[in-house]
Write a protein that holds these residues in place. Structure first.
Motif, PDB file in Angstrom:
ATOM      1  N   SER A 146      31.654  46.838  35.993  1.00 40.71           N
ATOM      2  CA  SER A 146      31.360  45.881  37.052  1.00 40.71           C
ATOM      3  C   SER A 146      32.647  45.283  37.598  1.00 40.71           C
ATOM      4  N   PRO A 147      32.824  45.288  38.915  1.00 41.79           N
ATOM      5  CA  PRO A 147      34.048  44.705  39.474  1.00 41.79           C
ATOM      6  C   PRO A 147      34.095  43.187  39.349  1.00 41.79           C
ATOM      7  N   PHE A 148      32.982  42.577  38.919  1.00 45.58           N
ATOM      8  CA  PHE A 148      32.988  41.114  38.820  1.00 45.58           C
ATOM      9  C   PHE A 148      33.457  40.636  37.458  1.00 45.58           C
ATOM     10  N   ASN A 149      33.674  41.572  36.538  1.00 49.32           N
ATOM     11  CA  ASN A 149      34.174  41.186  35.221  1.00 49.32           C
ATOM     12  C   ASN A 149      35.690  41.223  35.206  1.00 49.32           C
ATOM     13  N   SER A 150      36.237  40.572  34.179  1.00 49.43           N
ATOM     14  CA  SER A 150      37.672  40.654  33.976  1.00 49.43           C
ATOM     15  C   SER A 150      37.984  41.988  33.288  1.00 49.43           C
ATOM     16  N   VAL A 151      39.039  42.645  33.734  1.00 51.10           N
ATOM     17  CA  VAL A 151      39.400  43.935  33.139  1.00 51.10           C
ATOM     18  C   VAL A 151      40.884  43.955  32.761  1.00 51.10           C
ATOM     19  N   ARG A 152      41.215  44.896  31.908  1.00 54.68           N
ATOM     20  CA  ARG A 152      42.599  45.087  31.494  1.00 54.68           C
ATOM     21  C   ARG A 152      42.982  46.508  31.874  1.00 54.68           C
ATOM     22  N   THR A 153      43.940  46.658  32.776  1.00 62.48           N
ATOM     23  CA  THR A 153      44.307  48.007  33.209  1.00 62.48           C
ATOM     24  C   THR A 153      45.341  48.607  32.257  1.00 62.48           C
ATOM     25  N   MET A 154      45.518  49.917  32.364  1.00 58.20           N
ATOM     26  CA  MET A 154      46.457  50.596  31.470  1.00 58.20           C
ATOM     27  C   MET A 154      47.888  50.123  31.723  1.00 58.20           C
ATOM     28  N   THR A 155      48.240  49.997  32.986  1.00 57.39           N
ATOM     29  CA  THR A 155      49.605  49.581  33.309  1.00 57.39           C
ATOM     30  C   THR A 155      49.885  48.177  32.793  1.00 57.39           C
ATOM     31  N   ALA A 156      48.921  47.262  32.990  1.00 57.21           N
ATOM     32  CA  ALA A 156      49.122  45.883  32.544  1.00 57.21           C
ATOM     33  C   ALA A 156      49.267  45.838  31.031  1.00 57.21           C
ATOM     34  N   THR A 157      48.501  46.684  30.347  1.00 58.25           N
ATOM     35  CA  THR A 157      48.580  46.720  28.884  1.00 58.25           C
ATOM     36  C   THR A 157      49.983  47.109  28.435  1.00 58.25           C
ATOM     37  N   ILE A 158      50.505  48.166  29.049  1.00 53.35           N
ATOM     38  CA  ILE A 158      51.842  48.616  28.651  1.00 53.35           C
ATOM     39  C   ILE A 158      52.869  47.523  28.947  1.00 53.35           C
ATOM     40  N   ALA A 159      52.794  46.956  30.132  1.00 55.98           N
ATOM     41  CA  ALA A 159      53.779  45.950  30.524  1.00 55.98           C
ATOM     42  C   ALA A 159      53.700  44.722  29.633  1.00 55.98           C
ATOM     43  N   ALA A 160      52.486  44.291  29.313  1.00 53.97           N
ATOM     44  CA  ALA A 160      52.337  43.048  28.568  1.00 53.97           C
ATOM     45  C   ALA A 160      52.704  43.216  27.104  1.00 53.97           C
ATOM     46  N   ALA A 210      41.993  34.152  43.974  1.00 56.03           N
ATOM     47  CA  ALA A 210      41.106  34.043  42.815  1.00 56.03           C
ATOM     48  C   ALA A 210      40.082  32.912  42.971  1.00 56.03           C
ATOM     49  N   PRO A 211      40.486  31.693  43.379  1.00 58.67           N
ATOM     50  CA  PRO A 211      39.480  30.647  43.584  1.00 58.67           C
ATOM     51  C   PRO A 211      38.459  31.003  44.668  1.00 58.67           C
ATOM     52  N   ILE A 212      38.920  31.708  45.726  1.00 58.76           N
ATOM     53  CA  ILE A 212      37.994  32.083  46.793  1.00 58.76           C
ATOM     54  C   ILE A 212      36.953  33.077  46.269  1.00 58.76           C
ATOM     55  N   VAL A 213      37.417  34.089  45.542  1.00 61.69           N
ATOM     56  CA  VAL A 213      36.496  35.084  44.983  1.00 61.69           C
ATOM     57  C   VAL A 213      35.500  34.412  44.047  1.00 61.69           C
ATOM     58  N   LYS A 214      35.998  33.469  43.254  1.00 63.23           N
ATOM     59  CA  LYS A 214      35.133  32.758  42.306  1.00 63.23           C
ATOM     60  C   LYS A 214      34.011  32.024  43.046  1.00 63.23           C
ATOM     61  N   GLU A 215      34.367  31.290  44.102  1.00 62.38           N
ATOM     62  CA  GLU A 215      33.393  30.541  44.875  1.00 62.38           C
ATOM     63  C   GLU A 215      32.408  31.469  45.590  1.00 62.38           C
ATOM     64  N   LEU A 216      32.968  32.499  46.227  1.00 63.53           N
ATOM     65  CA  LEU A 216      32.185  33.395  47.084  1.00 63.53           C
ATOM     66  C   LEU A 216      31.104  34.119  46.297  1.00 63.53           C
ATOM     67  N   PHE A 217      31.426  34.567  45.095  1.00 64.23           N
ATOM     68  CA  PHE A 217      30.470  35.373  44.338  1.00 64.23           C
ATOM     69  C   PHE A 217      29.857  34.585  43.183  1.00 64.23           C
ATOM     70  N   GLY A 218      30.165  33.299  43.090  1.00 67.87           N
ATOM     71  CA  GLY A 218      29.597  32.467  42.042  1.00 67.87           C
ATOM     72  C   GLY A 218      29.945  32.962  40.653  1.00 67.87           C
ATOM     73  N   LEU A 219      31.199  33.348  40.437  1.00 71.49           N
ATOM     74  CA  LEU A 219      31.596  33.902  39.148  1.00 71.49           C
ATOM     75  C   LEU A 219      32.072  32.813  38.205  1.00 71.49           C
ATOM     76  N   GLN A 220      32.137  33.158  36.914  1.00 77.00           N
ATOM     77  CA  GLN A 220      32.690  32.269  35.901  1.00 77.00           C
ATOM     78  C   GLN A 220      34.175  32.023  36.160  1.00 77.00           C
ATOM     79  N   THR A 221      34.849  33.080  36.558  1.00 77.15           N
ATOM     80  CA  THR A 221      36.278  32.976  36.829  1.00 77.15           C
ATOM     81  C   THR A 221      36.648  33.943  37.951  1.00 77.15           C
ATOM     82  N   GLY A 222      37.651  33.553  38.736  1.00 75.01           N
ATOM     83  CA  GLY A 222      38.077  34.423  39.824  1.00 75.01           C
ATOM     84  C   GLY A 222      39.007  35.528  39.359  1.00 75.01           C
ATOM     85  N   LEU A 223      39.403  35.463  38.082  1.00 71.22           N
ATOM     86  CA  LEU A 223      40.307  36.485  37.557  1.00 71.22           C
ATOM     87  C   LEU A 223      39.486  37.706  37.178  1.00 71.22           C
TER      88      LEU A 223
END
Lengths: 286, 290
Positions: free
Chosen positions: B234-248, B131-144
């Protein structure tokens, strides 16, 4: 060849039935064991109690599982646990469901917890008012500049909605407003502090016990109140000066036996409350 | 003699029973999901499902629009497949046709080892390192972000795709290859124009299995995608998947509430999505055979 197949089948069937009957037996003997389910915030505290208690009483058996306050309360409603550890009060929906199922329970405050607001150490802000926090977490304020910080976008971190902390923070700080849709929902306190550790623009909230050893790059914010800035600590939570604090609760099944009562008495005893302070929560003893 | 036939019949039925358990279990699961999801149709109503906001816990208004969850799953899956399919298939072609026996002996076990890493461990790696690498590499707000999740999922899908494609490519009859080479085609040309196309049904199966793993994966995704339920492609945004929703959310949800049936609805939609995927794959394979 044929005989061999049949034998194998017989063996697998008999092994299977032993396993199945073993499973059902465990439920029957559940009464000799005290089960506690619920809040992830409290798992550490409750399991420490359980360890010490079992060391003192070698016959006692206590099982502790997390999963979130809601999980614990659901377990009480389904009669699958003796005690639900919860960091929030029971919801109206849940208590009506309990009534309809004819399940009784009692509520006991066993400790107190402060919620610390944490940011990265690089953040120049060191105190915020409850109102500013509300604006940040509802998404009305999106830049640190707007609350007196650097010109950087705010990365809002929240806990998942199964967390008692999530609901408590929403009630008290957001005044029942909704979190911003852009808030990142973290599955655990440690992943939240980990993210604050790595991200200069992040803000999040965790229980006081987690904030103390969250990481080198995590800073706890003071809250600006009419009586001055208050940093969360055992004293300020106990005295009521720190505004973002909550009771930690045990919901106990009304049919629970004496073993359950004895354990709760231990938790409330002087020795039990000493463990509360050791772990980083606030004891309710004077 | 008759007892022999009886025995044989008995065994036949037992085997038949074992073979049809999977059908039986799938039917049971669909029935169970459907039963728990049915209340959603009357209250709050099926039209709520197509809303653009997922806000199941609120003191004001609870909203159960699953479009953001579907978009999250779709984005994460597509990007993961973009990474995993080329890597997996090219890797398999290399492994089965070009690599020396010694290379193969080293690469193959490592591939299988990668498949065996638990997803929580991969998720932990993603949270702390990636996550920190992705954040740095693409200049994102967050690597998540969806991208971080996709990379992790690709890591998990590559072994599946590579192992099964490898088997498919290896089992192409030697005669195809020999015919192509004897006509003067180069080794590379033979690989890409003869061997790999001949193995296509197996490769498609491999990709489908990999995709199944990607769509169904929960833990690693939940740890690194940030889980913000915003409608985005956009793959650079944070997303919530269906599986994660059910699990969480399943752990917290009050029994029998609207939220509860909504989560089963999400499960049902997810099931039909993977079902559709398998169906498309089989159609494709049938067409190939004709």
């Amino acid at each position: 060849m044929n005989k061999l197949t049949i034998n194998l089948l017989l063996i697998s069937i008999s092994v299977g039935s032993v396993i199945i009957s073993g499973c059902s037996k465990r439920n029957d003997s559940g009464s000799s064991m005290v089960t506690i389910k619920g809040s992830d915030t409290m798992v550490h505290l409750v399991s420490s109690w359980a360890e010490k208690y079992m060391a003192l009483n070698p016959d006692a058996e206590i099982s502790v599982t997390g999963g979130g306050s809601g999980t614990g309360i659901a377990a009480i409603l389904n009669n699958t646990t003796d005690i639900a550890a919860s960091s929030r009060s029971i919801k109206e929906k849940e208590s009506t469901l309990a009534e309809s199922k004819g399940i009784g329970f009692t509520r006991t405050v066993i400790a107190k917890d402060g919620i610390a607001v944490v940011v990265n150490i690089a953040n120049e802000i060191s105190a915020l008012s409850l109102e500013s926090l509300r604006l940040i977490f509802t998404g009305e304020v999106t830049n640190w500049k707007q609350v007196g910080g650097a010109d950087k976008e705010i990365v809002v971190l929240s806990r998942e909605s199964n967390s008692g902390t999530h609901v408590f923070f929403q009630k008290l700080v957001l005044r029942k407003d909704d979190y911003t849709q852009g808030a990142l929902l973290m599955p655990s306190s440690s992943s939240l502090t980990q993210t604050v550790n790595d991200n200069e623009n992040a803000i999040g909230y965790v229980g006081l016990g987690y904030a103390d050893n969250a990481g080198d790059n995590v800073k706890t914010l003071s809250i600006i109140t009419p009586d001055g800035n208050v940093i969360p600590s055992e004293e300020t939570v106990k005295s009521g000066e720190y505004p973002i604090a909550r009771p930690l609760l045990f919901y106990v099944n009304a049919n629970a036996n004496g073993k359950v009562k004895a354990f709760i008495d231990y938790c409330l005893s002087e020795e039990g409350q000493k463990i509360v302070s050791e772990i980083g929560y606030v004891s309710i003893a004077d | 003699m008759s007892s022999f036939f009886q025995k044989e019949n008995l065994i036949k039925y037992l085997l038949q029973g074992a073979a049809s358990t999977s059908i039986f279990i799938v039917l049971l699961i669909v029935l169970f999901l459907g039963k728990e999801a049915i209340p959603f149709f009357s209250e709050p109503g099926i039209s709520n499902l197509f809303g653009t906001t997922w806000k199941p816990v609120s003191f004001k208004e609870e909203l159960f629009g699953i479009l953001p969850l579907i978009s999250g799953t779709v984005v994460v899956t597509i990007v993961a497949m973009f990474i995993a399919v080329p890597t997996g298939v090219i890797g398999a072609a290399y492994l089965s046709q070009v690599a020396h026996e010694k290379e193969r002996e080293i690469l193959k076990p490592f591939m299988e080892l990668l498949a065996g890493i638990p997803s929580v461990v991969i998720g932990f790696f993603g949270l702390i390192i990636l996550a920190p690498i992705v954040k740095e590499l693409f200049g994102l707000q967050t690597g998540l972000s969806a991208l971080t999740g996709s990379i992790l999922l690709a890591l998990m899908a590559i072994p599946t795709i590579m192992t099964i494609s490898d088997d498919a490519i290896s089992s192409v009859p030697r005669s195809y290859k020999e015919a192509s080479l004897s006509l003067g085609a180069s080794k590379f040309y033979t690989l890409w124009k003869v061997t790999v196309p001949a193995a296509m049904p197996g490769i498609v199966a491999a990709v489908l299995l990999g995709m199944g793993r990607v769509i169904g994966e929960t833990m690693a995704v939940m740890m690194v995608t940030g889980n913000a339920a915003s409608l985005t492609l956009s793959p650079f945004n944070s997303v919530r998947t269906m599986t994660a929703t059910i699990a969480a959310e399943m752990g917290e949800v009050p029994f029998g509430s609207e939220h509860y049936s909504a989560l089963f609805m999400v499960g049902l939609v997810l099931l039909f999505m993977t079902f559709g995927l398998v169906l498309i794959g089989q159609r494709y394979l049938q067409r190939q055979e004709n």
